[in-house]
Design a protein around this motif. Structure first.
Motif, PDB file in Angstrom:
ATOM      1  N   ARG A 186       9.172  -3.810  38.249  1.00 51.20           N
ATOM      2  CA  ARG A 186       8.488  -4.703  37.465  1.00 51.20           C
ATOM      3  C   ARG A 186       9.217  -4.865  36.110  1.00 51.20           C
ATOM      4  O   ARG A 186       9.279  -6.258  35.508  1.00 51.20           O
ATOM      5  N   THR A 187       9.860  -3.981  35.607  1.00 49.52           N
ATOM      6  CA  THR A 187      10.677  -4.310  34.212  1.00 49.52           C
ATOM      7  C   THR A 187      11.717  -5.205  34.449  1.00 49.52           C
ATOM      8  O   THR A 187      11.936  -6.045  33.950  1.00 49.52           O
ATOM      9  N   ARG A 188      12.503  -4.844  35.947  1.00 52.13           N
ATOM     10  CA  ARG A 188      13.778  -5.760  35.889  1.00 52.13           C
ATOM     11  C   ARG A 188      13.194  -6.962  36.296  1.00 52.13           C
ATOM     12  O   ARG A 188      13.796  -8.025  36.053  1.00 52.13           O
ATOM     13  N   GLU A 189      11.976  -7.427  36.905  1.00 51.22           N
ATOM     14  CA  GLU A 189      11.692  -8.554  37.210  1.00 51.22           C
ATOM     15  C   GLU A 189      11.164  -9.282  35.695  1.00 51.22           C
ATOM     16  O   GLU A 189      11.199 -10.651  35.465  1.00 51.22           O
ATOM     17  N   ASP A 190      10.667  -8.600  34.629  1.00 48.95           N
ATOM     18  CA  ASP A 190      10.315  -9.033  33.481  1.00 48.95           C
ATOM     19  C   ASP A 190      11.533  -9.596  32.835  1.00 48.95           C
ATOM     20  O   ASP A 190      11.500 -10.751  32.036  1.00 48.95           O
ATOM     21  N   VAL A 248      21.808 -10.511  24.682  1.00 44.87           N
ATOM     22  CA  VAL A 248      21.252  -9.295  25.166  1.00 44.87           C
ATOM     23  C   VAL A 248      19.909  -8.801  24.113  1.00 44.87           C
ATOM     24  O   VAL A 248      18.924  -8.690  24.493  1.00 44.87           O
ATOM     25  N   ASP A 249      20.460  -9.007  22.740  1.00 50.24           N
ATOM     26  CA  ASP A 249      19.199  -8.549  21.962  1.00 50.24           C
ATOM     27  C   ASP A 249      18.003  -9.380  22.054  1.00 50.24           C
ATOM     28  O   ASP A 249      17.089  -9.019  21.861  1.00 50.24           O
ATOM     29  N   GLN A 250      18.365 -10.890  21.927  1.00 49.24           N
ATOM     30  CA  GLN A 250      17.081 -11.788  22.150  1.00 49.24           C
ATOM     31  C   GLN A 250      16.343 -11.629  23.369  1.00 49.24           C
ATOM     32  O   GLN A 250      15.254 -11.345  23.480  1.00 49.24           O
ATOM     33  N   ILE A 251      17.076 -11.348  24.701  1.00 48.27           N
ATOM     34  CA  ILE A 251      16.272 -10.773  25.960  1.00 48.27           C
ATOM     35  C   ILE A 251      15.431  -9.844  25.679  1.00 48.27           C
ATOM     36  O   ILE A 251      14.147  -9.650  25.927  1.00 48.27           O
ATOM     37  N   ALA A 252      16.248  -8.556  24.974  1.00 48.53           N
ATOM     38  CA  ALA A 252      15.393  -7.332  24.991  1.00 48.53           C
ATOM     39  C   ALA A 252      14.173  -7.566  24.045  1.00 48.53           C
ATOM     40  O   ALA A 252      13.141  -7.060  24.396  1.00 48.53           O
ATOM     41  N   ASP A 253      14.366  -8.357  22.933  1.00 50.54           N
ATOM     42  CA  ASP A 253      13.160  -8.612  21.906  1.00 50.54           C
ATOM     43  C   ASP A 253      12.183  -9.250  22.727  1.00 50.54           C
ATOM     44  O   ASP A 253      10.820  -8.770  22.569  1.00 50.54           O
ATOM     45  N   THR A 265      17.833  -0.986  28.407  1.00 53.06           N
ATOM     46  CA  THR A 265      17.174  -1.060  29.513  1.00 53.06           C
ATOM     47  C   THR A 265      17.714  -2.383  30.055  1.00 53.06           C
ATOM     48  O   THR A 265      17.749  -2.672  31.283  1.00 53.06           O
ATOM     49  N   VAL A 266      17.847  -3.384  29.218  1.00 53.87           N
ATOM     50  CA  VAL A 266      18.542  -4.676  30.008  1.00 53.87           C
ATOM     51  C   VAL A 266      19.827  -4.634  30.419  1.00 53.87           C
ATOM     52  O   VAL A 266      19.926  -5.075  31.734  1.00 53.87           O
ATOM     53  N   LEU A 267      20.687  -4.071  29.727  1.00 53.71           N
ATOM     54  CA  LEU A 267      22.028  -3.567  30.408  1.00 53.71           C
ATOM     55  C   LEU A 267      21.919  -2.688  31.610  1.00 53.71           C
ATOM     56  O   LEU A 267      22.722  -2.843  32.500  1.00 53.71           O
ATOM     57  N   ARG A 268      20.893  -1.716  31.727  1.00 48.65           N
ATOM     58  CA  ARG A 268      20.854  -0.927  32.850  1.00 48.65           C
ATOM     59  C   ARG A 268      20.195  -1.585  33.878  1.00 48.65           C
ATOM     60  O   ARG A 268      20.761  -1.633  35.135  1.00 48.65           O
ATOM     61  N   CYS A 269      19.307  -2.672  33.821  1.00 46.71           N
ATOM     62  CA  CYS A 269      18.709  -3.618  35.040  1.00 46.71           C
ATOM     63  C   CYS A 269      19.756  -4.464  35.471  1.00 46.71           C
ATOM     64  O   CYS A 269      20.140  -4.655  36.379  1.00 46.71           O
ATOM     65  N   PHE A 270      20.635  -4.863  34.428  1.00 43.67           N
ATOM     66  CA  PHE A 270      21.628  -6.094  34.632  1.00 43.67           C
ATOM     67  C   PHE A 270      22.856  -5.964  33.880  1.00 43.67           C
ATOM     68  O   PHE A 270      23.224  -6.421  32.890  1.00 43.67           O
ATOM     69  N   PRO A 271      23.855  -4.902  34.411  1.00 38.51           N
ATOM     70  CA  PRO A 271      25.126  -4.522  33.605  1.00 38.51           C
ATOM     71  C   PRO A 271      25.903  -5.767  33.179  1.00 38.51           C
ATOM     72  O   PRO A 271      26.193  -5.982  32.084  1.00 38.51           O
ATOM     73  N   PRO A 272      26.465  -6.538  34.125  1.00 37.24           N
ATOM     74  CA  PRO A 272      27.208  -7.823  33.628  1.00 37.24           C
ATOM     75  C   PRO A 272      26.331  -8.810  33.239  1.00 37.24           C
ATOM     76  O   PRO A 272      25.725  -9.358  34.363  1.00 37.24           O
ATOM     77  N   ARG A 273      26.215  -9.462  31.992  1.00 39.96           N
ATOM     78  CA  ARG A 273      25.286 -10.727  31.751  1.00 39.96           C
ATOM     79  C   ARG A 273      25.624 -11.843  32.714  1.00 39.96           C
ATOM     80  O   ARG A 273      24.607 -12.182  32.969  1.00 39.96           O
ATOM     81  N   ARG A 274      27.028 -11.839  32.921  1.00 39.31           N
ATOM     82  CA  ARG A 274      26.989 -13.281  33.501  1.00 39.31           C
ATOM     83  C   ARG A 274      26.467 -13.245  35.128  1.00 39.31           C
ATOM     84  O   ARG A 274      25.922 -14.377  35.790  1.00 39.31           O
ATOM     85  N   ILE A 275      26.054 -12.272  35.576  1.00 35.88           N
ATOM     86  CA  ILE A 275      25.563 -12.133  37.055  1.00 35.88           C
ATOM     87  C   ILE A 275      24.062 -12.290  37.076  1.00 35.88           C
ATOM     88  O   ILE A 275      23.561 -13.356  37.764  1.00 35.88           O
TER      89      ILE A 275
END
Length: 54
Positions: free
Chosen positions: A3-7, A26-31, A39-49
């Motif tokens: 669910r976190t990954r989908e959010d 990444v800061d904006q997405i996390a906020d 958590t953002v980076l754990r769910c999706f390591p390379p931003r471009r993906i």
């Protein structure tokens, strides 16, 4: 975790569409998703993906 990954994915897509891929951080997405940067980076390591336009 799923669910976190989908959010996070929905939030990243919404921000990227609203302000552009290059301006979305990444800061904006996390906020906006109310999670940590880690958590953002754990769910999706390379931003471009997860932000790359299709």
């Amino acid at each position: 975790m799923q669910r976190t990954r989908e959010d996070v994915a929905r939030t990243a897509a919404r921000l990227s569409l609203a302000q552009g891929y290059e301006r979305t951080t990444v800061d904006q997405i996390a906020d906006a998703a109310e999670v940590s940067q880690h958590t953002v980076l754990r769910c999706f390591p390379p931003r471009r993906i997860w932000c790359r336009p299709r």
